[in-house]
Write a protein that holds these residues in place. Structure first.
Motif, PDB file in Angstrom:
ATOM      1  N   ALA A  50       0.808  -1.217   0.000  1.00 39.62           N
ATOM      2  CA  ALA A  50       0.000   0.000   0.000  1.00 39.62           C
ATOM      3  C   ALA A  50       0.844   1.272   0.000  1.00 39.62           C
ATOM      4  CB  ALA A  50      -0.920   0.000   1.221  1.00 39.62           C
ATOM      5  N   CYS A  51       2.155   1.147   0.031  1.00 35.28           N
ATOM      6  CA  CYS A  51       3.021   2.318   0.217  1.00 35.28           C
ATOM      7  C   CYS A  51       3.965   2.576  -0.950  1.00 35.28           C
ATOM      8  CB  CYS A  51       3.822   2.140   1.500  1.00 35.28           C
ATOM      9  SG  CYS A  51       2.766   1.969   2.947  1.00 35.28           S
ATOM     10  N   THR A  52       3.603   2.129  -2.124  1.00 37.87           N
ATOM     11  CA  THR A  52       4.505   2.287  -3.264  1.00 37.87           C
ATOM     12  C   THR A  52       4.813   3.757  -3.552  1.00 37.87           C
ATOM     13  OG1 THR A  52       2.633   2.145  -4.780  1.00 37.87           O
ATOM     14  CG2 THR A  52       3.864   0.115  -4.350  1.00 37.87           C
ATOM     15  N   LYS A  53       3.868   4.637  -3.286  1.00 35.92           N
ATOM     16  CA  LYS A  53       4.087   6.074  -3.512  1.00 35.92           C
ATOM     17  C   LYS A  53       5.240   6.583  -2.642  1.00 35.92           C
ATOM     18  CE  LYS A  53       1.519   9.553  -1.681  1.00 35.92           C
ATOM     19  NZ  LYS A  53       0.330  10.380  -1.451  1.00 35.92           N
ATOM     20  N   TRP A  54       5.241   6.205  -1.359  1.00 36.18           N
ATOM     21  CA  TRP A  54       6.279   6.672  -0.440  1.00 36.18           C
ATOM     22  C   TRP A  54       7.612   5.971  -0.695  1.00 36.18           C
ATOM     23  CZ3 TRP A  54       4.998  11.072   1.112  1.00 36.18           C
ATOM     24  CH2 TRP A  54       3.690  11.370   1.468  1.00 36.18           C
ATOM     25  N   ILE A  55       7.548   4.708  -1.068  1.00 31.95           N
ATOM     26  CA  ILE A  55       8.779   3.965  -1.378  1.00 31.95           C
ATOM     27  C   ILE A  55       9.466   4.596  -2.582  1.00 31.95           C
ATOM     28  CG2 ILE A  55       9.673   1.744  -2.193  1.00 31.95           C
ATOM     29  CD1 ILE A  55       7.395   0.435  -0.498  1.00 31.95           C
ATOM     30  N   GLU A  56       8.704   4.894  -3.612  1.00 32.12           N
ATOM     31  CA  GLU A  56       9.284   5.502  -4.813  1.00 32.12           C
ATOM     32  C   GLU A  56       9.785   6.916  -4.534  1.00 32.12           C
ATOM     33  OE1 GLU A  56      10.999   5.582  -8.335  1.00 32.12           O
ATOM     34  OE2 GLU A  56      10.104   3.815  -7.416  1.00 32.12           O
ATOM     35  N   ALA A  57       9.075   7.662  -3.697  1.00 27.64           N
ATOM     36  CA  ALA A  57       9.528   9.020  -3.338  1.00 27.64           C
ATOM     37  C   ALA A  57      10.873   8.954  -2.624  1.00 27.64           C
ATOM     38  CB  ALA A  57       8.486   9.704  -2.455  1.00 27.64           C
ATOM     39  N   HIS A  58      11.044   7.964  -1.761  1.00 29.82           N
ATOM     40  CA  HIS A  58      12.316   7.815  -1.049  1.00 29.82           C
ATOM     41  C   HIS A  58      13.430   7.404  -2.016  1.00 29.82           C
ATOM     42  CE1 HIS A  58      14.999   7.343   2.290  1.00 29.82           C
ATOM     43  NE2 HIS A  58      15.167   6.057   2.063  1.00 29.82           N
ATOM     44  N   ARG A  59      13.130   6.521  -2.947  1.00 27.77           N
ATOM     45  CA  ARG A  59      14.131   6.119  -3.944  1.00 27.77           C
ATOM     46  C   ARG A  59      14.561   7.319  -4.788  1.00 27.77           C
ATOM     47  NH1 ARG A  59      11.481   0.465  -6.020  1.00 27.77           N
ATOM     48  NH2 ARG A  59      12.160  -0.791  -4.272  1.00 27.77           N
ATOM     49  N   MET A  60      13.606   8.139  -5.185  1.00 30.25           N
ATOM     50  CA  MET A  60      13.934   9.318  -5.995  1.00 30.25           C
ATOM     51  C   MET A  60      14.832  10.274  -5.216  1.00 30.25           C
ATOM     52  SD  MET A  60      10.328  10.006  -7.991  1.00 30.25           S
ATOM     53  CE  MET A  60      10.786  11.680  -8.352  1.00 30.25           C
ATOM     54  N   CYS A  61      14.546  10.436  -3.938  1.00 35.32           N
ATOM     55  CA  CYS A  61      15.383  11.293  -3.094  1.00 35.32           C
ATOM     56  C   CYS A  61      16.802  10.731  -2.991  1.00 35.32           C
ATOM     57  CB  CYS A  61      14.753  11.415  -1.701  1.00 35.32           C
ATOM     58  SG  CYS A  61      15.695  12.472  -0.581  1.00 35.32           S
ATOM     59  N   LEU A  62      16.912   9.429  -2.794  1.00 36.69           N
ATOM     60  CA  LEU A  62      18.233   8.803  -2.702  1.00 36.69           C
ATOM     61  C   LEU A  62      19.006   8.956  -4.012  1.00 36.69           C
ATOM     62  CD1 LEU A  62      17.375   5.532  -0.748  1.00 36.69           C
ATOM     63  CD2 LEU A  62      18.557   7.551   0.130  1.00 36.69           C
ATOM     64  N   ARG A  63      18.331   8.799  -5.134  1.00 35.12           N
ATOM     65  CA  ARG A  63      18.997   8.989  -6.436  1.00 35.12           C
ATOM     66  C   ARG A  63      19.481  10.417  -6.587  1.00 35.12           C
ATOM     67  NH1 ARG A  63      14.198   5.938  -8.668  1.00 35.12           N
ATOM     68  NH2 ARG A  63      14.878   3.774  -8.582  1.00 35.12           N
ATOM     69  N   ALA A  64      18.679  11.374  -6.125  1.00 38.08           N
ATOM     70  CA  ALA A  64      19.078  12.781  -6.187  1.00 38.08           C
ATOM     71  C   ALA A  64      20.306  13.060  -5.331  1.00 38.08           C
ATOM     72  CB  ALA A  64      17.919  13.682  -5.762  1.00 38.08           C
ATOM     73  N   GLU A  65      20.484  12.276  -4.286  1.00 39.52           N
ATOM     74  CA  GLU A  65      21.661  12.396  -3.398  1.00 39.52           C
ATOM     75  C   GLU A  65      22.886  11.684  -3.969  1.00 39.52           C
ATOM     76  OE1 GLU A  65      22.187  13.976  -0.461  1.00 39.52           O
ATOM     77  OE2 GLU A  65      20.202  14.881  -0.466  1.00 39.52           O
ATOM     78  N   GLY A  66      22.699  10.947  -5.082  1.00 42.98           N
ATOM     79  CA  GLY A  66      23.832  10.295  -5.723  1.00 42.98           C
ATOM     80  C   GLY A  66      23.920   8.802  -5.519  1.00 42.98           C
ATOM     81  N   PHE A  67      22.924   8.199  -4.878  1.00 43.35           N
ATOM     82  CA  PHE A  67      22.939   6.755  -4.658  1.00 43.35           C
ATOM     83  C   PHE A  67      22.342   6.039  -5.853  1.00 43.35           C
ATOM     84  CE2 PHE A  67      22.947   8.571  -0.386  1.00 43.35           C
ATOM     85  CZ  PHE A  67      23.999   7.879   0.177  1.00 43.35           C
ATOM     86  N   ASN A  68      22.827   4.839  -6.117  1.00 44.50           N
ATOM     87  CA  ASN A  68      22.351   4.032  -7.228  1.00 44.50           C
ATOM     88  C   ASN A  68      21.389   2.981  -6.677  1.00 44.50           C
ATOM     89  OD1 ASN A  68      22.043   2.922  -9.746  1.00 44.50           O
ATOM     90  ND2 ASN A  68      23.924   1.740  -9.642  1.00 44.50           N
ATOM     91  N   VAL A  69      20.109   3.374  -6.562  1.00 40.48           N
ATOM     92  CA  VAL A  69      19.088   2.442  -6.042  1.00 40.48           C
ATOM     93  C   VAL A  69      17.984   2.262  -7.057  1.00 40.48           C
ATOM     94  CG1 VAL A  69      19.495   2.843  -3.608  1.00 40.48           C
ATOM     95  CG2 VAL A  69      17.918   4.316  -4.821  1.00 40.48           C
TER      96      VAL A  69
END
Length: 69
Positions: A50-69
């Motif tokens: 039920a939380c795919t929206k928040w999971i994807e938002a966190h992944r996008m933030c991590l990618r913006a920080e330079g992580f390869n997730v």
């Protein structure tokens, strides 16, 4: 001297600087605390499906920080 370093197979100084700039400056556990908190709370309360929206938002933030997730 840098010519000798390049001939010996070691990384030149500009390449070292470029590599350092592309690496994330934080550890992944400390990056994006806001989206991480929202993601974790959602998963605990509603389950991962039920939380795919928040999971994807966190992944996008991590990618913006330079992580390869």
């Amino acid at each position: 001297m840098s010519g000798q370093a390049a001939e010996n197979g070691s990384i030149s100084e500009p390449a070292k600087v470029a590599a350092a700039e592309s690496k994330p400056k934080k550890r992944i556990c400390c990056a994006c605390p806001d989206t991480k908190k929202l993601r974790d709370e959602c998963i605990v309360e509603h389950g991962e499906a039920a939380c795919t929206k928040w999971i994807e938002a966190h992944r996008m933030c991590l990618r913006a920080e330079g992580f390869n997730v």
